[in-house]
Scaffold this motif. Sequence first.
Motif, PDB file in Angstrom:
ATOM      1  N   ALA A  64       0.817  -1.216   0.000  1.00 20.79           N
ATOM      2  CA  ALA A  64       0.000   0.000   0.000  1.00 20.79           C
ATOM      3  C   ALA A  64       0.848   1.262   0.000  1.00 20.79           C
ATOM      4  CB  ALA A  64      -0.926  -0.010   1.215  1.00 20.79           C
ATOM      5  N   HIS A  65       1.978   1.246   0.722  1.00 21.47           N
ATOM      6  CA  HIS A  65       2.845   2.420   0.760  1.00 21.47           C
ATOM      7  C   HIS A  65       3.454   2.701  -0.615  1.00 21.47           C
ATOM      8  CE1 HIS A  65       2.918   3.574   5.012  1.00 21.47           C
ATOM      9  NE2 HIS A  65       2.823   2.284   5.296  1.00 21.47           N
ATOM     10  N   TRP A  91       2.135   1.997  -3.578  1.00 19.39           N
ATOM     11  CA  TRP A  91       1.103   2.594  -4.427  1.00 19.39           C
ATOM     12  C   TRP A  91       0.884   4.062  -4.053  1.00 19.39           C
ATOM     13  CZ3 TRP A  91      -0.006   0.552  -8.801  1.00 19.39           C
ATOM     14  CH2 TRP A  91      -0.018  -0.839  -8.979  1.00 19.39           C
ATOM     15  N   ALA A  92       0.947   4.370  -2.758  1.00 22.45           N
ATOM     16  CA  ALA A  92       0.808   5.762  -2.332  1.00 22.45           C
ATOM     17  C   ALA A  92       1.971   6.601  -2.852  1.00 22.45           C
ATOM     18  CB  ALA A  92       0.734   5.834  -0.807  1.00 22.45           C
ATOM     19  N   ARG A  93       3.187   6.050  -2.792  1.00 22.01           N
ATOM     20  CA  ARG A  93       4.343   6.779  -3.332  1.00 22.01           C
ATOM     21  C   ARG A  93       4.192   7.009  -4.829  1.00 22.01           C
ATOM     22  NH1 ARG A  93       7.310   3.605   0.420  1.00 22.01           N
ATOM     23  NH2 ARG A  93       7.768   2.011  -1.149  1.00 22.01           N
ATOM     24  N   ALA A 115       1.430   7.399  -6.444  1.00 22.37           N
ATOM     25  CA  ALA A 115       0.479   8.506  -6.590  1.00 22.37           C
ATOM     26  C   ALA A 115       1.182   9.843  -6.397  1.00 22.37           C
ATOM     27  CB  ALA A 115      -0.663   8.349  -5.584  1.00 22.37           C
ATOM     28  N   LEU A 165      -3.907   5.715  -6.038  1.00 20.96           N
ATOM     29  CA  LEU A 165      -4.543   5.821  -4.725  1.00 20.96           C
ATOM     30  C   LEU A 165      -5.552   4.697  -4.505  1.00 20.96           C
ATOM     31  CD1 LEU A 165      -5.214   9.659  -4.391  1.00 20.96           C
ATOM     32  CD2 LEU A 165      -3.666   8.280  -2.998  1.00 20.96           C
ATOM     33  N   SER A 217      -3.729   1.608  -3.637  1.00 21.83           N
ATOM     34  CA  SER A 217      -3.212   1.700  -2.272  1.00 21.83           C
ATOM     35  C   SER A 217      -4.294   1.354  -1.263  1.00 21.83           C
ATOM     36  CB  SER A 217      -2.672   3.110  -1.998  1.00 21.83           C
ATOM     37  OG  SER A 217      -2.241   3.246  -0.658  1.00 21.83           O
ATOM     38  N   LEU A 269      -1.571   5.731   6.527  1.00 20.74           N
ATOM     39  CA  LEU A 269      -1.817   6.282   5.192  1.00 20.74           C
ATOM     40  C   LEU A 269      -3.155   6.995   5.046  1.00 20.74           C
ATOM     41  CD1 LEU A 269      -0.522   3.426   2.816  1.00 20.74           C
ATOM     42  CD2 LEU A 269       0.468   5.699   3.130  1.00 20.74           C
ATOM     43  N   TRP A 321      -3.205  10.874   4.708  1.00 21.67           N
ATOM     44  CA  TRP A 321      -2.483  11.272   3.495  1.00 21.67           C
ATOM     45  C   TRP A 321      -3.306  10.957   2.243  1.00 21.67           C
ATOM     46  CZ3 TRP A 321      -0.799   9.122  -0.972  1.00 21.67           C
ATOM     47  CH2 TRP A 321       0.141   9.842  -1.709  1.00 21.67           C
ATOM     48  N   ARG A 322      -3.943   9.807   2.223  1.00 21.15           N
ATOM     49  CA  ARG A 322      -4.783   9.441   1.066  1.00 21.15           C
ATOM     50  C   ARG A 322      -5.919  10.436   0.873  1.00 21.15           C
ATOM     51  NH1 ARG A 322      -5.486   3.227   2.977  1.00 21.15           N
ATOM     52  NH2 ARG A 322      -3.771   2.246   1.852  1.00 21.15           N
ATOM     53  N   GLN A 349     -12.588   5.939   3.785  1.00 29.04           N
ATOM     54  CA  GLN A 349     -11.361   6.421   4.420  1.00 29.04           C
ATOM     55  C   GLN A 349     -11.669   7.540   5.421  1.00 29.04           C
ATOM     56  OE1 GLN A 349      -7.681   5.349   3.450  1.00 29.04           O
ATOM     57  NE2 GLN A 349      -9.237   3.734   3.479  1.00 29.04           N
TER      58      GLN A 349
END
Length: 215
Positions: free
Chosen positions: A120-121, A123-125, A127, A144, A147, A157, A160-161, A183
Motif C-alpha cells: 500500500a505504501h 502505491w501511495a508513493r 500517486a 490511490l 493503495s 496512510l 495522506w490518502r 477512508q
Amino acid sequence: MTQIQFAGKIQNLILTAVFLAGWAGAALWLVTAQKSRPGVMFERRMKQGAPVAEKTLIRMWQQVEGLDRTWLPGRHVHLPGLVSHLVIMNAGLPIDLRAAAVVGGEEATLNALAREPADAHAWARLAMFRHLKRGPSREVVSALRLSIYAAPAMKSLVFWRIRMAGLCQAHWDAEFEGLVKRQIVLAQRISPRKLAATLADANMRMPDEDVLRAP
C-alpha cells in the motif's frame, strides 16, 4: 555405448545441471542480500524514528539504485522508491537532485510494484510521484485506489490518502468516491480533529452524519 551407460551419462548431466542451478541461485541471493543490506538497515532506522543526515540520504539513494531491477523478488525492490521519496521531501537537498528523484522514483516504484504489488505504501508513493510530475490526473487516482485496495485500514496512510484524493476530485468516479468516504469514516474514528484539518487542506467538506455513522 550401452543403454545403461547412456542413461548414466544423462543422469550425471541432470545432476550437474541441478547443482549448477542451485549454486547460481545461491550466488544470486548472496549478491542481492549484500547489495540490499545497507538499504534494509536504513529502513529499520527510519521506522525507529532515527534522524537522517542529508549526506547519508544521498549516499543511500546511490546505494539502493537498481534494487528494483534485481532478479530476486522481495522487500528490497521497494527501497529505491522509498529513498527517492525521502530525497524529495528533504527541502535541504539541491532542487536538481530532488527533481531527479521524482523521475527515478516513479520508474523504480513501477518496477517494484510489477514484482511485489501488494504494498500500500508503494502505491501511495506512486500517486505522489505522478502528482509531482503531471499534477492531478486519473493516474494519480488509480494509484490511490490500489493503495486503498492493498490496505484499506492502514492508519499511517489514511489521512495522506484523503489529502491527496482531495487534490484530484475532478478525476473521481463513483466507486472511488465511495472508497474515499470509507477512508473518511476511518479517519473520523482515529482523530476527528486531524480529519477536520485534513479536509480543510484538501478543500473538501465533511460528509453528512449518516455517512460518518456507517458501520
